[in-house]
Design a protein around this motif. Structure first.
Motif, short mmCIF file in Angstrom:
data_model
loop_
_atom_site.label_atom_id
_atom_site.label_comp_id
_atom_site.label_asym_id
_atom_site.label_seq_id
_atom_site.Cartn_x
_atom_site.Cartn_y
_atom_site.Cartn_z
N VAL A 1 -5.28 5.02 3.64
CA VAL A 1 -4.61 5.66 2.18
C VAL A 1 -2.98 5.55 2.89
N VAL A 2 -2.55 5.04 1.85
CA VAL A 2 -0.96 5.01 1.93
C VAL A 2 -0.32 5.48 0.52
N GLU A 3 0.90 6.01 0.77
CA GLU A 3 1.48 6.48 -0.42
C GLU A 3 2.25 5.46 -1.51
N ARG A 4 2.45 4.25 -0.84
CA ARG A 4 3.15 3.01 -1.62
C ARG A 4 2.83 1.92 -0.77
N LEU A 5 2.73 0.68 -1.61
CA LEU A 5 2.67 -0.67 -1.07
C LEU A 5 4.03 -1.33 -0.88
N PRO A 6 4.21 -2.18 0.03
CA PRO A 6 5.43 -3.02 0.08
C PRO A 6 5.41 -3.96 -0.63
N LYS A 7 6.49 -4.25 -1.26
CA LYS A 7 6.46 -5.06 -2.76
C LYS A 7 7.73 -5.81 -2.70
N THR A 8 7.84 -6.98 -3.29
CA THR A 8 9.29 -7.68 -3.81
C THR A 8 9.73 -6.82 -5.18
N LEU B 1 3.55 -7.79 -0.57
CA LEU B 1 3.80 -8.52 0.64
C LEU B 1 2.56 -8.45 1.62
N ARG B 2 1.62 -9.20 1.27
CA ARG B 2 0.60 -9.07 1.98
C ARG B 2 0.46 -9.87 3.47
N ALA B 3 1.27 -11.13 3.23
CA ALA B 3 1.70 -11.90 4.58
C ALA B 3 2.31 -11.05 5.75
N THR B 4 3.16 -10.20 5.12
CA THR B 4 4.18 -9.29 6.17
C THR B 4 3.15 -8.40 6.53
N MET B 5 2.17 -7.72 5.61
CA MET B 5 1.17 -6.85 6.21
C MET B 5 0.20 -7.21 7.35
N VAL B 6 0.02 -8.54 7.10
CA VAL B 6 -0.81 -9.29 8.08
C VAL B 6 -0.18 -9.40 9.49
N LYS B 7 1.13 -9.63 9.51
CA LYS B 7 1.70 -9.66 10.79
C LYS B 7 1.73 -8.46 11.57
N ILE B 8 2.15 -7.35 10.46
CA ILE B 8 1.97 -5.94 11.13
C ILE B 8 0.66 -5.69 11.86
N ALA C 1 3.01 0.25 9.01
CA ALA C 1 2.88 0.25 10.44
C ALA C 1 2.04 1.58 11.09
N ALA C 2 2.84 2.55 10.58
CA ALA C 2 2.20 3.98 11.10
C ALA C 2 0.80 4.16 10.68
N ALA C 3 0.57 3.63 9.31
CA ALA C 3 -0.82 3.93 8.51
C ALA C 3 -1.85 2.81 9.69
N LEU C 4 -1.32 1.82 9.78
CA LEU C 4 -2.19 0.92 10.60
C LEU C 4 -2.59 1.40 11.94
N LYS C 5 -1.67 2.11 12.60
CA LYS C 5 -1.89 2.52 13.96
C LYS C 5 -2.76 3.73 14.08
N THR C 6 -3.32 4.42 12.65
CA THR C 6 -4.29 5.51 12.61
C THR C 6 -5.48 4.84 12.51
N ILE C 7 -5.94 3.28 12.43
CA ILE C 7 -7.23 2.87 12.39
C ILE C 7 -7.20 1.84 13.58
N GLY C 8 -6.19 1.98 14.52
CA GLY C 8 -6.32 1.05 15.61
C GLY C 8 -5.71 -0.48 15.42
N LEU D 1 7.82 -0.82 5.27
CA LEU D 1 6.80 -1.55 6.36
C LEU D 1 6.63 -0.58 7.62
N ASP D 2 7.40 0.38 7.72
CA ASP D 2 7.34 1.35 8.84
C ASP D 2 6.02 2.19 8.49
N GLU D 3 6.09 2.40 7.01
CA GLU D 3 5.08 3.43 6.79
C GLU D 3 3.64 2.73 6.87
#
Length: 630
Positions: A577-584, A590-597, A619-626, A615-617
Motif C-alpha cells: 500500500v502506498v499513498e501515491r503513485l509516481p506519474k508524469t 511511471l511503471r518502467a521506472t518502478m520496475v528498475k527500482i 523504494a521504501a515501500a518495496l523494501k518492506t516486501i523484499g 520514487l523514494d516513497e
C-alpha cells in the motif's frame, strides 16, 4: 449514417473520404488530391494546398458573423478569476502579437518555443505563430532548465515566448529563472524572449534580449495570415524518448486541420457556439489538438482551465466548471477521475451541481480501468468514452463516435477504430493474430491526416522508432487484442506485458482486477525480475479515503481476487500500500521506472515526472516486501 457505413466509406475510397472532409476547411489554394505517397513511408497529406491554421481557427468565424461568440473561457481557481474572450478579441490580439513578432524578424519557417502556464496568452502565442507560418514548439511550463535547454538546441528557436510564473495550489513556480538557466546551458541562443508578466510575480528582464508582452506590441501593425503549403510544419511537440533524447513529433498543417475538423462533430458531437472542455495543458498533445486548435476550428468555446481536479479548492471543481459554463463535452485523463473518485467515492460532490448540458465524458492519456468508467457513468449519467490515441497521432485512433452513432460501451475498451486507422494485432514476427489474442497493436500504413509524418530532423530515428519492427505498419508500442465485435482493448505498453514462467500476462488486466476491489482507489502492477519464473507481478495499491480495513486485509483480499479472476498462473502474491503513485505531469504512471527500482537497477527520474520524491516513497515501500532482492 452509422459508424460502419462511415468506416466502410473510408476503406473503399480513402482519397475521396478525406477530400470530402477537407470541405470543412477554408483553403487559399485547394488540394488536388488527399494523399501524396511518392516518398513512402514518409506520407504527406494535401501537400499541394495553401492554407493558414490561424485563419481557420479564428478569422473566418469573425468574417462569418461569429465575432461576438466566446472563443476562450479562462477558468482559474488558483487565481480565483474567470475571463471570456470573443472571437473578435482573439483575432485582434493574435494579429497584434503576430505583428510584433514579425517586426522582430519572425517569419514563415522560423521556430518559436512557448513556455507558458494555462492562460489564454499561451493559446494566443500558438495562434500568432500559425498566423505567420512560424513553427511553434510548446514546452510544458515549469519544465526543468536542462530539459528546456535540450529542446532549445534541437529546434533552434529564433524566439522564446514565456510567462513570468506558473501558479500551483500551494506555490508560485518561477518560470523566468528556469528559462534564464536553460538559455545559459543551451548552445543555441534565441535572438529574443517575450515575457508575459503575471500579477503574481513580475520577473527581471535581461536587457537587450527580453521584451515585455505588452510593451513589445505597442504601436505595431497587426499581421495578416500567411498562406503555407499543406505539408508545412505547424508545430514540433517533444515526447520522451527511450534514449533520454526527446523526440520532436512534427505536425503538418493541412492534415492537422482536416483531421481535427472531422473529429469535433463526429467524435465529440460539438458544433459552432457549443462549449467544449479538455482539462489538460497546452504542453501536451491534448492541449494542442483540443484546447487550442480543434474547438476553435469548429467555432466552439474552449475552456482554458488553470487548476487541479482536487485541491483547487475541492473535488467538485470540475463539476462546478461544467455547470457554470454549460459544458457539453468534457475530456480529461483517467488519473484525474481516479483522484476525484478517491476523495469523493460516493459522488457526493457531483450531486451539488446541475450538469444538464453535459452529454459525454471522454477519457484518454492512459488506460481507463472499467471500475472508474462505471463510477463515472453511475454518478454522471452520461456516456463515458474511453478513447485511445498518442502524441504521435494527434487525434483518436479508436473512439466511440458519439456524433455519428452512440455504440455500446464496453468498459475497458476505447471502442472501435476511426476512419484512417487500419488497426491490427501482430505477433512478434509481424503476422496478424486472431481475435481475442494478446499481441502488439500496429496500424497499417499510411497513417491518416493529422498524424506525424516524421520526427524533427530525425528521419532515421522515425523509421527505427515506429516503422522498422513491423514493415508496412506503424508500431504503436501498445499491446492488446481485438474482440469478436471489432472492439479494441489496450492492455499495456508492449514492455508492460510480463512473462511469468512462460505465460505472457498483461499488467493492465491485473490492474483491472485490483481496481475492482471496493477499497482500492488506484493501483499499478509491474513485473519484477525473478530468478525462478523470469518475472513476478508486484502490486501497488492506493486506498480510498475512509476505508476501515487494515492494509494487510486489503492486500490479502486483492491476492485472493487475482487468484479468482486471473488464476494461479498470475503468481500474484506481493502487493504494497502506498499513498501515491509516481506519474508524469500528464498522469501516466511511471511503471518502467518502478520496475528498475524493484530490480535494483540504476535509473534516471524522467523529465516529465510530477514529483521525484514519490520514487523514494516507492523504494521504501518495496523494501518492506523484499525488493530489490539481494
Amino acid at each position: 449514417m452509422i459508424y460502419k457505413d462511415v468506416y466502410a466509406a473510408w476503406q473503399q475510397d480513402p482519397d475521396r473520404f478525406w477530400m470530402q472532409a477537407a470541405e470543412a476547411i477554408d483553403w487559399v489554394q485547394r488540394p488536388s488530391k488527399a494523399l501524396f505517397d511518392d516518398r513512402a513511408p514518409f506520407y504527406e497529406w494535401f501537400r499541394d494546398a495553401k492554407v493558414n491554421a490561424c485563419w481557420n481557427a479564428v478569422d473566418r468565424h469573425v468574417e462569418n458573423g461569429m465575432g461576438d461568440y466566446i472563443a476562450l473561457e479562462h477558468v482559474s481557481p488558483v487565481t480565483h478569476s474567470t475571463k471570456g474572450i470573443t472571437y473578435r478579441e482573439l483575432r485582434d490580439r493574435v494579429a497584434s502579437l503576430a505583428g510584433a513578432l514579425r517586426a522582430k524578424g519572425i517569419e514563415k519557417g522560423d521556430r518559436v518555443i512557448i513556455y507558458m502556464p494555462m492562460i489564454p496568452e499561451a493559446v494566443m502565442a500558438m495562434l500568432a505563430c500559425a498566423r505567420l507560418g512560424a513553427v511553434h514548439s510548446v514546452v510544458f511550463g515549469g519544465f526543468a532548465a536542462n530539459e528546456l535547454a535540450v529542446r532549445i538546441d534541437d529546434c533552434t528557436p529564433k524566439a522564446i515566448i514565456a510567462a513570468s510564473c506558473g501558479i500551483e495550489p500551494d506555490r508560485i513556480v518561477h518560470y523566468k529563472p528556469l528559462l534564464d538557466a536553460a538559455i545559459e546551458q543551451a548552445a543555441h541562443k534565441p535572438e529574443f524572449c517575450v515575457i508575459y508578466q503575471r500579477d503574481q510575480e513580475v520577473a527581471r528582464l535581461e536587457e537587450g534580449r527580453d521584451v515585455a508582452w505588452h510593451t513589445f506590441q505597442y504601436g505595431v501593425e497587426p499581421a495578416e495570415c500567411v498562406p503555407v503549403e499543406g505539408n508545412h510544419p505547424a508545430y514540433i511537440l517533444y515526447t520522451s524518448g527511450t534514449t533520454g533524447q526527446p523526440k520532436g513529433v512534427v505536425r503538418d498543417t493541412a492534415g492537422h486541420l482536416v483531421a481535427l475538423a472531422w473529429t469535433m462533430p463526429n467524435i465529440y458531437n460539438i458544433g459552432p457556439g457549443e462549449r467544449f472542455w479538455a482539462a489538460s495543458d497546452v504542453g501536451w498533445v491534448v492541449g494542442h489538438s483540443y484546447i487550442c486548435y480543434a474547438p476553435l476550428i469548429a467555432g466552439a468555446t474552449s475552456i482554458v482551465y488553470e487548476g487541479k481536479p482536487v485541491g483547487t479548492p475541492h473535488p467538485g471543481v470540475f463539476w462546478r466548471t461544467i455547470q457554470n459554463y454549460r459544458v457539453k463535452s468534457f475530456f480529461t485523463a483517467p488519473t484525474a477521475l481516479r483522484a476525484i473518485k478517491r476523495e469523493d467515492p460516493n459522488g457526493e460532490w457531483i450531486k451539488r451541481y446541475k450538469l444538464h448540458a453535459l452529454q459525454g465524458l471522454y477519457l484518454a492519456g492512459e488506460r481507463a480501468d472499467p471500475d472508474t468508467v462505471k463510477w463515472a457513468e453511475e454518478h454522471l449519467g452520461v456516456p463515458v468514452v474511453d478513447h485511445w490515441w498518442q502524441t504521435e497521432t494527434g487525434w483518436a485512433i479508436a473512439a466511440n463516435p458519439l456524433g455519428i452513432e452512440r455504440l455500446p460501451i464496453k468498459p475497458g475498451s476505447p471502442s472501435v477504430p476511426m476512419p484512417g486507422y487500419d488497426v491490427q494485432v501482430l505477433d512478434e514476427g509481424g503476422q496478424p493474430m486472431g481475435r481475442n489474442t494478446l499481441g502488439a497493436i500496429a496500424i497499417k500504413l499510411p497513417l491518416p491526416p493529422g498524424t506525424l509524418p516524421t520526427l524533427w530532423h530525425a528521419e532515421e530515428r522515425f523509421r527505427k522508432s515506429y516503422l522498422d519492427h513491423f514493415p508496412g505498419y506503424y508500431e504503436t508500442g501498445d499491446a492488446g487484442y481485438i474482440d469478436d465485435d471489432g472492439y479494441i482493448y489496450i492492455m499495456a505498453r508492449t514492455d508492460d506485458v510480463i512473462n511469468v514462467a512462460g505465460h505472457r500476462l498483461s499488467t493492465g488486466a491485473m490492474e483491472e482486477v485490483l481496481s475492482s476491489h471496493p477499497d482500492v482507489a488506484e493501483c499499478a502492477v509491474i513485473g519484477a525480475a525473478d530468478a525462478l519464473r523470469g518475472q513476478l507481478p508486484v502490486g501497488f495499491l492506493c486506498l480510498k479515503r475512509g476505508t476501515t480495513k487494515t492494509e494487510d486485509q486489503v492486500i490479502a483480499e486483492c491476492v485472493a481476487l487475482m487468484r479468482a479472476k486471473i488464476g494461479p498462473v498470475a503468481a500474484f502474491r506481493k502487493a504494497v500500500v502506498v499513498e501515491r503513485l509516481p506519474k508524469t505531469r500528464s498522469g501516466k504512471i511511471l511503471r518502467a521506472t518502478m520496475v528498475k527500482i524493484a530490480d535494483g537497477q540504476p535509473f534516471k527520474p524522467p523529465a516529465t515526472i510530477d514529483d521525484p520524491a514519490i520514487l523514494d516513497e516507492i523504494a521504501a515501500a518495496l523494501k518492506t516486501i523484499g525488493y530489490p532482492a539481494a
